[in-house]
Scaffold this active site. Sequence first.
Site, PDB file in Angstrom:
ATOM      1  N   ASP A 418      -1.105 -24.340  28.443  1.00  0.00           N
ATOM      2  CA  ASP A 418      -1.978 -24.207  27.273  1.00  0.00           C
ATOM      3  C   ASP A 418      -3.316 -23.596  27.709  1.00  0.00           C
ATOM      4  O   ASP A 418      -3.608 -23.460  28.894  1.00  0.00           O
ATOM      5  CB  ASP A 418      -2.187 -25.576  26.642  1.00  0.00           C
ATOM      6  CG  ASP A 418      -2.447 -25.509  25.149  1.00  0.00           C
ATOM      7  OD1 ASP A 418      -2.820 -24.424  24.657  1.00  0.00           O
ATOM      8  OD2 ASP A 418      -2.279 -26.539  24.478  1.00  0.00           O
ATOM      9  N   GLU A 421      -5.736 -18.260  27.570  1.00  0.00           N
ATOM     10  CA  GLU A 421      -6.427 -16.989  27.300  1.00  0.00           C
ATOM     11  C   GLU A 421      -7.427 -16.572  28.398  1.00  0.00           C
ATOM     12  O   GLU A 421      -7.453 -15.379  28.707  1.00  0.00           O
ATOM     13  CB  GLU A 421      -7.140 -17.065  25.943  1.00  0.00           C
ATOM     14  CG  GLU A 421      -6.241 -17.292  24.760  1.00  0.00           C
ATOM     15  CD  GLU A 421      -5.875 -18.760  24.585  1.00  0.00           C
ATOM     16  OE1 GLU A 421      -4.885 -19.051  23.908  1.00  0.00           O
ATOM     17  OE2 GLU A 421      -6.586 -19.623  25.145  1.00  0.00           O
ATOM     18  N   ASP A 488      -2.508 -22.034  17.748  1.00  0.00           N
ATOM     19  CA  ASP A 488      -2.772 -23.112  16.790  1.00  0.00           C
ATOM     20  C   ASP A 488      -3.013 -22.542  15.394  1.00  0.00           C
ATOM     21  O   ASP A 488      -4.152 -22.470  14.903  1.00  0.00           O
ATOM     22  CB  ASP A 488      -3.983 -23.924  17.250  1.00  0.00           C
ATOM     23  CG  ASP A 488      -3.751 -24.588  18.595  1.00  0.00           C
ATOM     24  OD1 ASP A 488      -2.587 -24.667  19.023  1.00  0.00           O
ATOM     25  OD2 ASP A 488      -4.727 -25.011  19.229  1.00  0.00           O
TER      26      ASP A 488
END
Length: 703
Positions: A418, A421, A488
Amino acid sequence: MGEEAGTIVKHPPHKRYGIEVVNVLTVIFHITVLFTAPKKRRYQLMGILTLENQKIIFQRRDELTVVEAYGKNCIRCRSTKNSKLSDENWTLLAPAEEAEGVVTGDSQCATLTNGMISVKVEAGNPWYGGVLTWYRDGKQILHTKFEGDYTGRNVHTEGDHYQIKVIFDANPGEHFYGLGQEQEDIFDRKGSTCNLQHYNTKSAVPVLYSSLGYGFFWNNPAPGRCETTKNHTMWVADSAYQADYLVYGGKTPAEVLKKYCDLTGYAPRFPEWAAGFWQSKLRYESQDEVLETAREYKRRGIALAAIVIDYFHWTEQGEWKFDPKYWPDPEAMCRELKEMGVQPVVSIWPTINPASENYRAMDDENLLVRTENGQYGTFEFYGQQTFIDATNPKTGPFVWDKVKQNYYDKGIHNFWLDEAEPEVHPQQYSNLKFYAGNGAQSAMLYPYYYSKMFYDELKKEGEEEIILLTRAAYPGSQKFGSLVWNGDIASNFDALRMSVKTGLSMAMCGIPWWNSDIGGFHSGDITSDYFKELIVRWAQFGVFCPVMRLHGSRLRTPGQAERHPGVKERSGGDNELWSFGDQAYGILKGLVELRERLKPYICHYMEIASNEGKPLMRPMFFDYPEDAVCYELEDQYFFGEDILFAPITAQGCTERRVYLPKGRFVDVNSKEVYEGGRWLDCVAPLEKFIAFVKEGSAVAEVF
């Protein structure tokens, strides 16, 4: 594609050099300077070409450009204001096949031909410089365009780095697909702009497939943007040493995508278990909850492939270990799960702060993302966090040493990467300092190296089937087993509709392993009729995605028990198949059973993806490139070669139009056979979905 597809406008000379309105006096001035200057000075104004084996070099003041054959049917172009080119390839691989380039011409105009792709380089004129015209099988596909002063296309930022622009004329009727994923309601990128940067819900993968039969790979990890508008196609790197891009071709979309995978890598072998149904939620707070959920699936006779242990199961961000208060015996938990045929997947975050027992050692060894100015913090989440520097080759072994002790040796062999980025706020890339360089030049690389870090260490442990659920990607991420999802997103029908287009975009970026949170992530109310309808329609879509995974942060329901009062990050509402009422449960259970029957079909096409680069989730034009209608379709697609799926993505909708291409197709509901090359009006109440199977296909038996 329409009747104009592939048609190239023959520009008159004044437009061909990008000048819409020419001041006559300005032209006279430049011509006078050109022809009254000494011969040596003319070359400084116009530039000169040097012809080499499979390579053309163009040089003039403030410009060095080299075009060269790069494997078969591919040409690479690099251009810089510096006196020499950089040999940095970033994520680009060495050519898989020997090039067959041929150079012809002279010092003022030359052509490099490499299979079906060729480029003509003209030394240019005093006010513009070199002109590149690209061809596929002799038909023009790209032509450099002048917009403003020549030197304005390369604005100095720092050191040897510049803001770089590469601009081409727009082609009427051309369609573009790719550029990664973001929450936008488009699949065809023509007429749009795209910021080349990563954030939660967005992965910028700077590659395009054109309906004119070529691919374009912008080989530069600097943040920037891409404009595929009606007046031009423009690529911008905000701060880079040089422009670097590749143009490649093929007879079909499949051949073009295979060439791209030759350049960046193929997905590895797909684990068979991963083709089943994955259960996830925000979040299982303890070992007991995980086991209770898995046992309930087994009691109900529902095949469960994986269960995901989400974030904040750890003691502190940057410690990568279970909190023993809530996870007293993870080894026993993993053993029981695997006895039930369930793979445990654990969330790893790359965040770390000074409270972590690993912070000081990592900080001292420069294994963390630093800032050029100011303090360490780049992300506020339960205190100031920074990120591990995945681009540093020493970071992987350090982190893996902790992960191996605390997860891998206890039975966790699958990871959810997770925050990939990484999620920095504010997004001031020039203030980030990576091992790979300043963020203004290298920030886009982070998800690539984050996946690589875990993939390499798992390979060292002898793992052969590696899958890493990852929130961001970059060209080449696919070769590290990255299963990308679109972040998300909201729990609504708009997000569902956009997710269909997102998955197709990623497929055309060489990312065959993709999925979305079934039901969306944010704020789903499991007691509402709206969400009960949404979860069913999304699960129908999930059946026909590369991975079927239920996840989301559901609203807590009135009276929901606090399992662990005081826990740092408490769970959301329930999110299992039986959580949405009896009607939804019956439908969802049937969909999971269908997915289980589809596993051999899915694994077959995943093997093809690994060997040939063909994605499982395919745009309509992928296998029907001669059908003009297929280039306009954004909300129906093929799942492998034999299944055509048309999702319903609007609230209250039970019918929609579906286009059948050439061939004969069987409606999976009515079993009626239809001749293709036509539109159909189809009906599907909530318990049904719309899909067709090619007549004679063995997969028809599973429906």
